[in-house]
Motif scaffolding. Structure first.
Motif, PDB file in Angstrom:
ATOM      1  N   LEU A 208      12.009 -44.425  11.156  1.00 20.36           N
ATOM      2  CA  LEU A 208      11.914 -43.728   9.872  1.00 20.36           C
ATOM      3  C   LEU A 208      10.488 -43.245   9.635  1.00 20.36           C
ATOM      4  CD1 LEU A 208      13.173 -42.840   7.170  1.00 20.36           C
ATOM      5  CD2 LEU A 208      12.678 -45.142   6.295  1.00 20.36           C
ATOM      6  N   GLU A 209       9.513 -44.114   9.927  1.00 18.50           N
ATOM      7  CA  GLU A 209       8.113 -43.728   9.749  1.00 18.50           C
ATOM      8  C   GLU A 209       7.723 -42.607  10.710  1.00 18.50           C
ATOM      9  OE1 GLU A 209       4.565 -43.103   8.348  1.00 18.50           O
ATOM     10  OE2 GLU A 209       6.069 -44.383   7.377  1.00 18.50           O
ATOM     11  N   MET A 210       8.269 -42.630  11.926  1.00 21.68           N
ATOM     12  CA  MET A 210       7.973 -41.566  12.890  1.00 21.68           C
ATOM     13  C   MET A 210       8.460 -40.220  12.407  1.00 21.68           C
ATOM     14  SD  MET A 210       8.681 -43.264  16.632  1.00 21.68           S
ATOM     15  CE  MET A 210       8.701 -41.623  17.362  1.00 21.68           C
ATOM     16  N   VAL A 211       9.670 -40.193  11.833  1.00 21.63           N
ATOM     17  CA  VAL A 211      10.206 -38.939  11.320  1.00 21.63           C
ATOM     18  C   VAL A 211       9.374 -38.435  10.146  1.00 21.63           C
ATOM     19  CG1 VAL A 211      12.179 -37.866  10.163  1.00 21.63           C
ATOM     20  CG2 VAL A 211      12.544 -39.349  12.137  1.00 21.63           C
ATOM     21  N   LYS A 212       9.001 -39.356   9.258  1.00 23.14           N
ATOM     22  CA  LYS A 212       8.159 -38.958   8.127  1.00 23.14           C
ATOM     23  C   LYS A 212       6.824 -38.412   8.606  1.00 23.14           C
ATOM     24  CE  LYS A 212      10.100 -42.155   4.689  1.00 23.14           C
ATOM     25  NZ  LYS A 212       9.821 -43.344   3.831  1.00 23.14           N
ATOM     26  N   GLN A 213       6.276 -39.041   9.658  1.00 16.41           N
ATOM     27  CA  GLN A 213       5.015 -38.572  10.227  1.00 16.41           C
ATOM     28  C   GLN A 213       5.175 -37.170  10.819  1.00 16.41           C
ATOM     29  OE1 GLN A 213       2.029 -39.690  10.163  1.00 16.41           O
ATOM     30  NE2 GLN A 213       0.928 -38.729  11.864  1.00 16.41           N
ATOM     31  N   GLU A 214       6.296 -36.936  11.524  1.00 22.30           N
ATOM     32  CA  GLU A 214       6.530 -35.609  12.100  1.00 22.30           C
ATOM     33  C   GLU A 214       6.627 -34.550  11.000  1.00 22.30           C
ATOM     34  OE1 GLU A 214       9.557 -33.168  15.084  1.00 22.30           O
ATOM     35  OE2 GLU A 214       9.903 -35.306  14.688  1.00 22.30           O
ATOM     36  N   ILE A 215       7.277 -34.887   9.899  1.00 26.99           N
ATOM     37  CA  ILE A 215       7.391 -33.949   8.784  1.00 26.99           C
ATOM     38  C   ILE A 215       6.010 -33.650   8.203  1.00 26.99           C
ATOM     39  CG2 ILE A 215       8.255 -33.684   6.421  1.00 26.99           C
ATOM     40  CD1 ILE A 215      10.740 -35.322   7.359  1.00 26.99           C
TER      41      ILE A 215
ATOM     42  N   VAL B  14       3.006 -33.939   9.677  1.00 24.30           N
ATOM     43  CA  VAL B  14       2.144 -33.211  10.611  1.00 24.30           C
ATOM     44  C   VAL B  14       2.639 -31.785  10.806  1.00 24.30           C
ATOM     45  CG1 VAL B  14       1.286 -33.139  12.979  1.00 24.30           C
ATOM     46  CG2 VAL B  14       1.409 -35.311  11.769  1.00 24.30           C
ATOM     47  N   SER B  15       3.948 -31.602  10.923  1.00 24.68           N
ATOM     48  CA  SER B  15       4.491 -30.252  11.099  1.00 24.68           C
ATOM     49  C   SER B  15       4.144 -29.354   9.926  1.00 24.68           C
ATOM     50  CB  SER B  15       6.016 -30.303  11.259  1.00 24.68           C
ATOM     51  OG  SER B  15       6.390 -31.037  12.390  1.00 24.68           O
ATOM     52  N   SER B  16       3.990 -29.944   8.760  1.00 25.76           N
ATOM     53  CA  SER B  16       3.689 -29.168   7.563  1.00 25.76           C
ATOM     54  C   SER B  16       2.199 -28.830   7.440  1.00 25.76           C
ATOM     55  CB  SER B  16       4.141 -29.933   6.314  1.00 25.76           C
ATOM     56  OG  SER B  16       5.521 -30.248   6.379  1.00 25.76           O
ATOM     57  N   LEU B  17       1.354 -29.466   8.270  1.00 28.10           N
ATOM     58  CA  LEU B  17      -0.084 -29.248   8.172  1.00 28.10           C
ATOM     59  C   LEU B  17      -0.516 -27.891   8.709  1.00 28.10           C
ATOM     60  CD1 LEU B  17      -1.666 -32.631   9.376  1.00 28.10           C
ATOM     61  CD2 LEU B  17      -1.713 -31.695   7.058  1.00 28.10           C
TER      62      LEU B  17
ATOM     63  N   LEU C 187       7.389 -26.132  10.217  1.00 22.20           N
ATOM     64  CA  LEU C 187       8.487 -26.706   9.436  1.00 22.20           C
ATOM     65  C   LEU C 187       8.435 -26.021   8.075  1.00 22.20           C
ATOM     66  CD1 LEU C 187      10.774 -28.797   9.168  1.00 22.20           C
ATOM     67  CD2 LEU C 187       9.069 -30.420   8.346  1.00 22.20           C
ATOM     68  N   LEU C 188       9.053 -24.839   8.008  1.00 19.80           N
ATOM     69  CA  LEU C 188       8.904 -24.018   6.814  1.00 19.80           C
ATOM     70  C   LEU C 188      10.119 -24.071   5.896  1.00 19.80           C
ATOM     71  CD1 LEU C 188       7.251 -20.756   8.234  1.00 19.80           C
ATOM     72  CD2 LEU C 188       6.158 -22.617   6.998  1.00 19.80           C
TER      73      LEU C 188
ATOM     74  N   ASP D 246       7.503 -29.852  18.436  1.00 24.20           N
ATOM     75  CA  ASP D 246       7.705 -31.302  18.450  1.00 24.20           C
ATOM     76  C   ASP D 246       6.397 -32.045  18.194  1.00 24.20           C
ATOM     77  OD1 ASP D 246       8.538 -33.877  18.641  1.00 24.20           O
ATOM     78  OD2 ASP D 246       9.627 -33.635  20.517  1.00 24.20           O
ATOM     79  N   PHE D 247       6.138 -32.313  16.923  1.00 24.48           N
ATOM     80  CA  PHE D 247       4.909 -32.983  16.518  1.00 24.48           C
ATOM     81  C   PHE D 247       5.141 -34.465  16.185  1.00 24.48           C
ATOM     82  CE2 PHE D 247       4.511 -28.482  15.646  1.00 24.48           C
ATOM     83  CZ  PHE D 247       3.312 -28.187  16.278  1.00 24.48           C
ATOM     84  N   GLY D 248       6.209 -35.023  16.744  1.00 19.74           N
ATOM     85  CA  GLY D 248       6.506 -36.423  16.481  1.00 19.74           C
ATOM     86  C   GLY D 248       5.461 -37.375  17.032  1.00 19.74           C
ATOM     87  N   SER D 249       4.724 -36.946  18.067  1.00 20.28           N
ATOM     88  CA  SER D 249       3.687 -37.797  18.656  1.00 20.28           C
ATOM     89  C   SER D 249       2.282 -37.392  18.222  1.00 20.28           C
ATOM     90  CB  SER D 249       3.769 -37.735  20.193  1.00 20.28           C
ATOM     91  OG  SER D 249       5.026 -38.180  20.641  1.00 20.28           O
ATOM     92  N   ALA D 250       2.154 -36.324  17.433  1.00 19.65           N
ATOM     93  CA  ALA D 250       0.833 -35.831  17.035  1.00 19.65           C
ATOM     94  C   ALA D 250       0.153 -36.819  16.093  1.00 19.65           C
ATOM     95  CB  ALA D 250       0.956 -34.461  16.380  1.00 19.65           C
ATOM     96  N   ARG D 251      -1.129 -37.030  16.318  1.00 18.68           N
ATOM     97  CA  ARG D 251      -1.929 -37.947  15.514  1.00 18.68           C
ATOM     98  C   ARG D 251      -3.364 -37.421  15.444  1.00 18.68           C
ATOM     99  NH1 ARG D 251       2.501 -39.540  15.199  1.00 18.68           N
ATOM    100  NH2 ARG D 251       3.325 -41.672  15.182  1.00 18.68           N
TER     101      ARG D 251
END
Length: 269
Positions: free
Chosen positions: A12-19, A21-24, A33-34, A132-137
């Motif tokens: 769940l936290e990974m998905v929230k993180q992807e959302i 980061v994708s929005s940044l 993620l528009l 795919d920004f699920g791993s972006a940090r």
């Protein structure tokens, strides 16, 4: 639409993180993620471990990923022209530059052909978009103990594809400064894959007694055999430049862009 089945709090936290980061980012070579996203609790299911489903809506790209296209081309023994290789690669560099120059700098952490969307355009070069920004940090991390090093290695083993993973994410020193040059290694592997269809280290998986980790750690690149390779030595040297086992020896994204622009000029003239 990207659908994710969420069974744990970590997922769940990974998905929230992807959302997040994708929005940044807002760049033509990064998938935005528009449109919309939703995380929905699952009710009335017989599988009690399925707690949520996430839906992320992205722009439509119908031509598939670079991996899809390269696989088909390899099966037909076809390859991209030098100009097309450089045009695709240049766009990936532009997208990564946007991330690396962000405040704070971000690393994608999973640059590979499977995460590059390709859209063919009539009369224009293919459009390449990193997704795919699920791993972006945030890219920069100080490692100051063995436990921190092991924690980073464990995270990388779960989030960074092995054939494209930088050496310092395989065997992290107990005292290290990790930065966005982990992406530079993956970018070098991806350039090789645009040319030849696979990571430069995947050969080790098919060899008796072969070790992918050792091939990566020692930067043991194996080039396709033959007296007449389809790509010039300039491109091979370019890949070598990015695949330096020591991160401090790798170029940064701005240096790479300067060099690829020179190559584009050379081979298009």
């Amino acid at each position: 639409m990207k659908k994710v089945i969420i069974q744990t709090e970590e997922q769940l936290e990974m998905v929230k993180q992807e959302i997040r980061v994708s929005s940044l980012f807002s760049h033509p070579n990064l998938l935005p993620l528009l449109y919309d996203h939703a995380i929905i609790p699952v009710k009335g299911t017989h599988d009690i471990s399925r707690k949520h489903e996430a839906y992320l809506l992205f722009p439509v790209h119908l031509d598939g990923t670079l991996l899809d296209i390269a696989t088909v081309m390899q099966s037909k023994k076809e390859s991209f022209t030098i100009t097309t290789v450089l045009q695709i690669f240049r766009q990936l560099c532009a997208g990564l530059k946007h991330m690396h120059n962000f405040d704070p700098p971000y690393a994608h952490n999973d640059v590979k052909p499977g995460n590059v969307l390709i859209t063919h355009r009539k009369g224009q070069p293919p459009l390449a978009i990193l997704m795919d920004f699920g791993s972006a940090r945030p890219a920069r991390k100080e490692i100051r103990s063995r436990s921190e090093a092991l924690q980073l290695q464990e995270w990388a083993s779960e989030h960074c594809s092995a054939p494209f993973r930088a050496p310092e994410l395989w065997d992290c020193p107990s005292h290290a400064d990790i930065d966005e040059r982990t992406d530079i290694w993956s970018l070098g592997c991806t350039l090789y894959a645009i040319m030849y269809g696979t990571s430069p280290f995947e050969y080790a998986l098919g060899e008796s007694g072969g070790s992918l980790q050792l091939a990566v750690m020692n930067a043991q690149i194996k080039w396709p055999s033959g007296h007449n390779p389809p790509y010039p030595e300039n491109l091979h040297q370019f890949v070598h430049w990015m695949l330096q086992p020591q991160p401090a020896m790798r170029p940064n994204i701005d240096d790479i862009i300067i060099h690829v622009d020179k190559l584009i000029l050379k081979f298009s003239s």
